[in-house]
Enzyme design. Structure first.
Site, short mmCIF file in Angstrom:
data_model
loop_
_atom_site.label_atom_id
_atom_site.label_comp_id
_atom_site.label_asym_id
_atom_site.label_seq_id
_atom_site.Cartn_x
_atom_site.Cartn_y
_atom_site.Cartn_z
N GLU A 1 -6.38 6.46 -28.29
CA GLU A 1 -6.10 5.33 -27.39
C GLU A 1 -7.10 4.21 -27.63
OE1 GLU A 1 -3.75 4.35 -25.80
OE2 GLU A 1 -4.51 2.85 -24.41
N GLY B 1 0.85 -1.20 0.00
CA GLY B 1 0.00 0.00 0.00
C GLY B 1 0.88 1.24 0.00
N HIS C 1 -11.45 15.57 -44.35
CA HIS C 1 -10.26 15.79 -45.20
C HIS C 1 -9.68 14.48 -45.72
CE1 HIS C 1 -10.30 20.02 -44.12
NE2 HIS C 1 -10.47 19.66 -42.86
#
Ligand code: AGP
Length: 609
Positions: A482, A102, A505
């Site tokens: 991503e 931790g 485009h």
């Protein structure tokens, strides 16, 4: 994320503890150690640097008698992987041994107080603080010392402790990190994961947050921090070992997707000082230097590059600095114009990616300061950079980056806010508004993860497609990029991410009814333009799946499928919207029979150029 084990029973603890660590090696492997209480009530410890093979070699021929002890395999968060920083940690007198998993967020404050009281420390870790805290509170009862000491702790812990004066006792506690008690036949196993003792027993009791377990001879007791008894059902584990290492998930990737709230909370956890302000002394950035910066150059590869792409928008918005985001392999191949007035930020979860390392070296050669944002303490990139900011995602076993990505985002939000404050261009009000919402993100990520039904249905609907287009604008653009990378790298479907405004485009020529389009369209400043792009897509007959803000009814009427996230600040939507794209990629890949943890042709860390 580390692996911790404890044992108390009628057998020699050494081999039981070591085998338990072997089963937890996926949780961390940069150093390790064991400690037993010998029959003459002395602590016998051994430590090693490197993975468990090193510990196995260190144990050869070493006599470590004792039927109660603790063990640890480390994933460093504070302090490099060295012998001094390896667990178990001892108190000053060498009577108490602890192992910890931790992050003790207030360890610097506790360490200072304990040093004032005469404690001397032998490591740079936050965990060692717990050994001295127990010593400070010990009055002959280790369990009571644990209850009293932990009341001072802020942050997460799964801790196991022994005291040589109490050879028949082992004590454990948890908050935010997993801890399980295995009930054997006259013996007790404690571990951060069931795999450690599944070969010995399937009877398990799971501790809850802020509970203290004490095993004494042939019985155990669980209390809260105030000493009130707590009882839990004894569960019987049905999993096999392989599933248990994945925490019951079918794959490491899915487990790591669901670990993201914890990973982000841990990444944020140790980045604030006691007044709640972002602290990053390790960057050695003072206000004058920050004000003198000419630009920021971010260098990275793959998913880390997408975290960098997001950070470009953050540095421009909060630090009012131009930011160039560079693909590392290209960055290093140009005649770089990098000067000492530039701050170079290298983002890499492994800290070992060859292309990014080469960029770091070139930038430093040209006199720029380099900050590494990494997930591995002591990795090559941290050693070659001027300073490091650590994500605390724990080991990421799946090749596809998931929890390290959202942890990188968290780190970049903090860095941009920190530099904006240092430069005096970010008002207190804007700073605190963003910090507060950033710290609320783990809970909102949990909300997204709680309902994965719709995204699984989308995967079912579109998993046969051979081409995908992902579109996003502004903060949604890095997420779209991503999402495309996640899908292509684990399902092998051709997918590309595009700025939504760029579609007309050229990419729009790709569209027909067989090309699903994923549109990141949260309620933000570019929403209306995203709606226009979605209309253009629909006019070409392509199906549209939108990632949208909960309560947005308009988009529901336009798109074929909508996956919702809770409302948040515009800059923070990426931490939520990307989760749907990770799960979409995962479920599609599974439906196509792909190995999501080890996709073909890929390696977790690309250490070759
Ligand atoms: C992402 O899912 C891939 N595993 C890959 O693109 C990865 O992000 C890239 O290789 C960079 O790795 P690093 O973060 O360890 O530098």
């Amino acid at each position: 994320m580390c692996g911790i084990v404890g044992y108390l029973g009628q057998s020699e603890a050494k081999s039981i503890l070591f085998e338990g660590l072997r089963r937890l090696e996926y949780r961390g492997y940069d150093s390790a150690g064991l400690c037993m209480i010998s029959p003459d009530r002395e602590l016998g410890c051994i430590h090693s640097v490197g993975n468990l093979d090193s510990l196995e070699r260190a144990l050869e021929g070493v006599d470590l008698p004792g039927m109660v002890g603790v063990g640890h395999t480390r994933w460093a968060t504070h302090g490099a992987p060295t012998m001094e920083n390896a667990h178990p940690h001892l108190d000053c007198n060498g009577d108490i041994a602890i192992v910890h998993n931790g992050i003790i967020e207030n360890f610097l404050q506790l360490r200072a107080e304990l040093a004032e009281n005469g404690h001397t420390f032998s490591s740079q870790t936050d965990s060692e603080t717990l050994a001295h805290l127990l010593e400070e509170h010990y009055r002959g009862d280790l369990a009571q010392a644990m209850r009293d000491g932990l009341k001072r702790v802020e942050g997460s812990f799964a801790v196991v402790a022994v005291h040589c004066e109490e050879p028949g006792v082992i004590v454990a506690a948890r908050r935010g990190s997993p801890m399980a008690l295995g009930l054997g036949d006259g013996e007790y196993f404690i571990a951060s994961g069931v795999p450690a003792f599944l070969a010995k027993t399937r009877r398990v009791v799971y501790l809850e947050d802020d509970e203290v377990l004490s095993v004494n001879g042939d019985s155990y007791r669980i209390t809260d921090l105030d000493g009130r008894e707590v009882s839990h059902e004894v569960s019987v584990v049905e999993w096999d070992i392989d599933a248990a290492e994945k925490g019951g998930y079918p794959d490491f990737m899915l487990k790591e997707i669901y670990e993201q709230p914890r990973a982000v909370a841990d990444t944020l956890g140790d980045k604030f000082d006691s007044s709640g302000r972002i602290s990053a002394e390790e960057l050695a950035l003072d206000p004058a230097t920050a004000k003198g910066l000419r630009r920021i150059v971010v260098v990275a590869c793959g998913t880390s590059f997408h975290a960098g792409l997001l950070s470009k928008y953050l540095f421009e918005r909060w630090a009012e600095l131009p930011c160039e985001i560079e693909i590392a392999s290209e960055f290093r191949s140009r005649n770089l114009v990098v000067t000492p007035d530039d701050l170079v930020v290298a983002i890499s979860q492994s800290g070992e990616t060859a292309d990014t390392l080469a960029g770091v070296r070139e930038a430093r050669r040209r006199g720029a300061s380099v900050v590494a944002v990494v997930n591995v303490v002591g990795s090559q990139m941290t050693r070659e950079s001027s300073g490091a900011i650590y994500t605390h995602a724990g080991p990421e076993i799946g090749v596809a980056a998931t929890k390290t990505f959202t942890s990188q985002m968290a780190a970049m939000y903090l860095l941009a806010l920190y530099i904006g404050r240092l430069r005096g261009v970010l008002s207190d009000e804007r700073y605190m508004k963003n910090v507060e919402e950033l710290r609320a993100m783990p809970a909102k990520m949990e909300e997204v993860l709680a309902d994965s039904g719709p995204v699984a249905a989308c995967a079912e609907k579109y998993h046969g497609a051979e081409d995908f287009l992902f579109l996003g604008r502004g903060f949604g653009y890095p997420v779209a990029m991503e999402g495309a990378l996640k899908l292509k790298e684990i399902s092998y479907i051709h997918a590309e991410g595009q700025p939504a405004g760029e579609m007309k485009h050229g990419p729009i020529a790709l569209l027909d009814d067989g090309v699903p389009v994923v549109a990141v369209a949260s309620l933000d400043s570019v929403y209306e333009k995203m709606i226009s792009n979605i209309e253009e897509v629909k006019a070409r007959g392509a199906p549209v799946m939108a990632i949208a803000t909960r309560g947005d009814d308009e988009i529901t009427g336009i798109c074929d499928d909508v996956l919702f996230v809770p409302e948040t600040l515009e800059v923070l939507y990426p931490m939520l919207t990307v989760i749907h794209l990770q799960l979409l990629a995962y479920h599609i890949a599974k439906l196509r029979g792909c190995n999501v943890d080890q996709p073909r042709n890929l390696a977790k860390t690309v250490t070759v150029e």
